[in-house]
Scaffold this motif. Sequence first.
Motif, PDB file in Angstrom:
ATOM      1  N   LEU A   1     -11.598   4.858  -7.697  1.00 15.73           N
ATOM      2  CA  LEU A   1     -12.787   5.850  -7.526  1.00 15.73           C
ATOM      3  C   LEU A   1     -12.281   7.086  -8.109  1.00 15.73           C
ATOM      4  N   GLU A   2     -11.174   7.560  -8.108  1.00 20.38           N
ATOM      5  CA  GLU A   2     -10.741   8.669  -8.750  1.00 20.38           C
ATOM      6  C   GLU A   2     -10.695   8.645 -10.215  1.00 20.38           C
ATOM      7  N   LEU A   3     -10.432   7.505 -10.902  1.00 19.13           N
ATOM      8  CA  LEU A   3     -10.570   7.423 -12.214  1.00 19.13           C
ATOM      9  C   LEU A   3     -11.867   7.258 -12.697  1.00 19.13           C
ATOM     10  N   PHE A   4     -12.706   6.680 -11.603  1.00 19.87           N
ATOM     11  CA  PHE A   4     -14.399   6.735 -12.178  1.00 19.87           C
ATOM     12  C   PHE A   4     -14.791   7.970 -11.945  1.00 19.87           C
ATOM     13  N   ALA A   5     -14.468   8.900 -11.140  1.00 22.45           N
ATOM     14  CA  ALA A   5     -15.033  10.384 -11.054  1.00 22.45           C
ATOM     15  C   ALA A   5     -14.583  11.219 -12.060  1.00 22.45           C
TER      16      ALA A   5
ATOM     17  N   ALA B   1      -8.615   5.141  -1.254  1.00 19.54           N
ATOM     18  CA  ALA B   1      -7.244   4.996  -0.454  1.00 19.54           C
ATOM     19  C   ALA B   1      -7.485   5.331   0.898  1.00 19.54           C
ATOM     20  N   ALA B   2      -8.163   6.353   1.362  1.00 23.85           N
ATOM     21  CA  ALA B   2      -8.630   6.607   2.765  1.00 23.85           C
ATOM     22  C   ALA B   2      -8.932   5.436   3.442  1.00 23.85           C
ATOM     23  N   PHE B   3     -10.091   4.796   2.849  1.00 27.61           N
ATOM     24  CA  PHE B   3     -10.801   3.661   3.618  1.00 27.61           C
ATOM     25  C   PHE B   3      -9.727   2.496   3.921  1.00 27.61           C
ATOM     26  N   VAL B   4      -8.872   2.285   2.640  1.00 29.96           N
ATOM     27  CA  VAL B   4      -8.056   1.239   2.895  1.00 29.96           C
ATOM     28  C   VAL B   4      -6.930   1.645   3.807  1.00 29.96           C
TER      29      VAL B   4
ATOM     30  N   PHE C   1       0.769  -1.197  -0.086  1.00 24.25           N
ATOM     31  CA  PHE C   1      -0.054  -0.093  -0.073  1.00 24.25           C
ATOM     32  C   PHE C   1       0.921   1.235  -0.065  1.00 24.25           C
ATOM     33  N   GLN C   2       1.967   1.200   0.819  1.00 23.39           N
ATOM     34  CA  GLN C   2       2.668   2.486   0.962  1.00 23.39           C
ATOM     35  C   GLN C   2       3.686   2.615  -0.137  1.00 23.39           C
ATOM     36  N   SER C   3       3.669   1.601  -1.092  1.00 19.10           N
ATOM     37  CA  SER C   3       4.727   1.722  -2.192  1.00 19.10           C
ATOM     38  C   SER C   3       4.351   2.739  -3.098  1.00 19.10           C
TER      39      SER C   3
END
Length: 908
Positions: free
Chosen positions: A70-74, A51-54, A41-43
């Motif tokens: 989610l960003e790509l979907f938005a 990302a915030a939920f993960v 995740f931190q890589s």
Amino acid sequence: MLPATDSLSALVALVPAPPGAAICRGGMCRRVDREDARAIFQSGDALVAHAAFVAGRLKAPPAKPLYDVLELFAFVRPGQPAIPSALGLARALFLDLPETPEQSAAALFAVAQRLLDEVRAMPAEMRARLAPLAATLMRSGWRWGLMLQTVLGADAPHGSPIAGMEAWRVLPQWEDEAPQGTPGSQPVAPEEARARLLSLVGTPRPEQAAYSDAATFAFGPREEAGAPRIALVEAGTGTGKTLGYLAPASVWAEKNGPGLWISTYTRNLQRQIVQEIAHLYPDPAERAEKAVVRKGRENYLCLLNFEEAAKRTALAPGQRSVALGLIARWIGSNTDGDMSGAGFPAFLAASLPLGEITDRRGECIYAACPHYRICFIERAIRRARHAPIVVANHALVIAQAASDWLATDQTTDTPPERRLRYVFDEGHHLFDAADSGFAALLSGREMAELRRWIRGPEGRARTRMRGLEERLKDLIADDEEAQHALEDAVQAAGALAGEGWMARVTGISPRGPGEIFLAEIYAHVRARSDDRDAFYTLEAEAQPLGEETLRAVMELSRALKRIADPLTRLSKLLRKAMDDKSATLEPYTRARLEAAARGLDRRARLVLPAWIRMLENLETGEIAEDFTDWFEISREDGRDSDVGFERHWIDPTVPLASEILEPAHGALITSATLRDSGVEGQDWESAEVRTGALHLPQPARRASFGSPFRYEDQSRIFVVKDVARRDADALAAAMRELFLAAGGGGLGLFTAVRALKDTEARIARPLADAGIPLYAQHVDRLDTGALVDLFRAEENACLLGTDALRDGVDVPGRSLRLVVFDKVPWPKPTILHKARRARFGRSYDDLITRFRLKQAFGRLIRGPEDKGCFVVLESAMPSRLLAAFPQGAPVKRCGLAEAIGDIRQFLG
């Protein structure tokens, strides 16, 4: 900036799965422990959903930007609702739905590929329009930037540092229309309502038709001023209440013109009503014109704030810039600007405090704003003035009462909106809405906001809010009297709490009357509270006051009067200038003067007088008969967040009746839980007390219709006798075993956040081992709406929430088949509650508790095929509270093991 990739194959998809995560790369999926998951995740090369939920699930903040689908979907599908998970995105894109964490990780690749393919398939003109924004986001470090540039087939153009983010430039302007005039009073006959209902649903159920008949009473002509036609109509779950009242309401609107407001307590029901209105107006264009959703200003994006924020990000690109760029895409998606709506990418709140781009601080300059003619709020207001049906919420309706008072005082050019008929759905919440809406609060935060509004930002404060002097100096350059009033106001505002006030108040260096007052009441509460180190809010009765506190009260009272007087003078002088120069005043200048005067009026004639009256009562020791006052230290997760002096009506339906109901011609107040069935013969009395109908001259028309559901066959209720609920391990074990017995689909409700967090920490892994996802309010970094969406989408998930969540969950079907209360949800014995118990009697505790149980049970059975179990983990639950449940619903008092066996058999 991190190196980006133009290939999905270089990424590792990651989905949290306690105790670690499921990952997928090159078609191979497997489980990893938390440490390995954190490293991936931190890589920065992880493909994730939210990302915030993960990060919250892994207890590892992202060290680098990530590839968040989610960003790509938005970016690709702006304004389209989607549940923020791999499952939700797959469903939105009509892909195969994942059923396990491993499948969810694999689905992230399919989602990302589908979205990139959609960009590739866009017309060349659309790709050219998107290229500048994609380039701006890539320069800001957006991980999707390089892939999108490759797919768009365009090099990163040079030019404006915020190219593509200037979404306000393409928004259409609204135009004013001629006033509609006063709505008529033509009645709605029951036959007309039934005919309309027939056209909406075909063949209505008998109880739905009878409900529609009863609702029609509220749409008859008023016979006497101040005596509205009130219909109190209770309709059990499954009656078809919404279409039942839309039938007579829509007929009234067609016959009489605009003036009908349908009001709800929750946003969720607002959305549901709009969906039901599609039966009335199937054509989307007609529906948009005839049914308008109205919310408070704080729900809408402020274009001026957004522009300022976008320009600031050019100086410091990063994830904040990415969030603003994606919001720019949403602005251009034909949105109505409602940031609480289903289509807004709310997950961006993790990167950008959304309050920065809304009007939460009373800073709107109205017609003086360069974006006024494209403003989302102003567009909604104008649409609502001409729409036959307005769908609003209780909080807005109550807030409008103050606006109406100012408008009808003939000191403003803004007419009040016409609201002659109301439908208050979720009417059982009118008491709570009025309690919040008619309360007064004199606190550090409130004082600091007023000081900023008058003086502007001070010290290192970062805000675009300008002080009065900055906003008005050119408008009053030729008015010496106004200049003196402004100078007096700015100087007097120095008495209010300022930037950094909390540190000074809780230390030894308060400055000025405002902060000295706060320091005194802070010490007062700490001295008199039972538990000064409590995790939650502390409170203490205001009286008796110590000598130093009394002195601070008197000093602040005088200081507030010194602020109110020049603000009042300044408002009158601005309106005089508008009158004196009416023949020569430019429209833009008039707009600025009007906006400034409106803001001055609100503060000088509403806010400050309320504060002064509160302090004067403290000075005299007078205890107002209709109010209760107290001092409070607000706390968030054990940290002090505000200090204040609160005043609430003991019976808030008194102002509700006088300010909202009496001016109306009629109101339907409806709910599935209007009455309290605990005291024989007094069920309707409780409804009238809680809705304000008791304070009106004309008696309300009453009607009640039971639910068509077979609760004796569809439900089971258990009062578990052998769980030591004060033992965190025992409580968590009980919750775990009940959820496992139901196979998921469980909602756990807690009366304390700490107990919720303790339980989540103990049961997340064993539930995950059984294939049951667990979501938790106050733990997962998701808003409540998103948590409920995730819970609803996954049939076997479980959700933990506070007691307040009991009334905001609408989950039909098997996704909700078990509700568990950690204890009897008695009201907390606050100072306010004790005052109300003294006013309404000792049975008030029972009434509130039965309503809470009734509302929670109502979440469980939403359809004729649903089956569900309701559990209370407290042996001491009094039998008199069982009246909260429907007649016929089987109730059993038993041990945990017996309840688990019965639940497994009943739901299996």
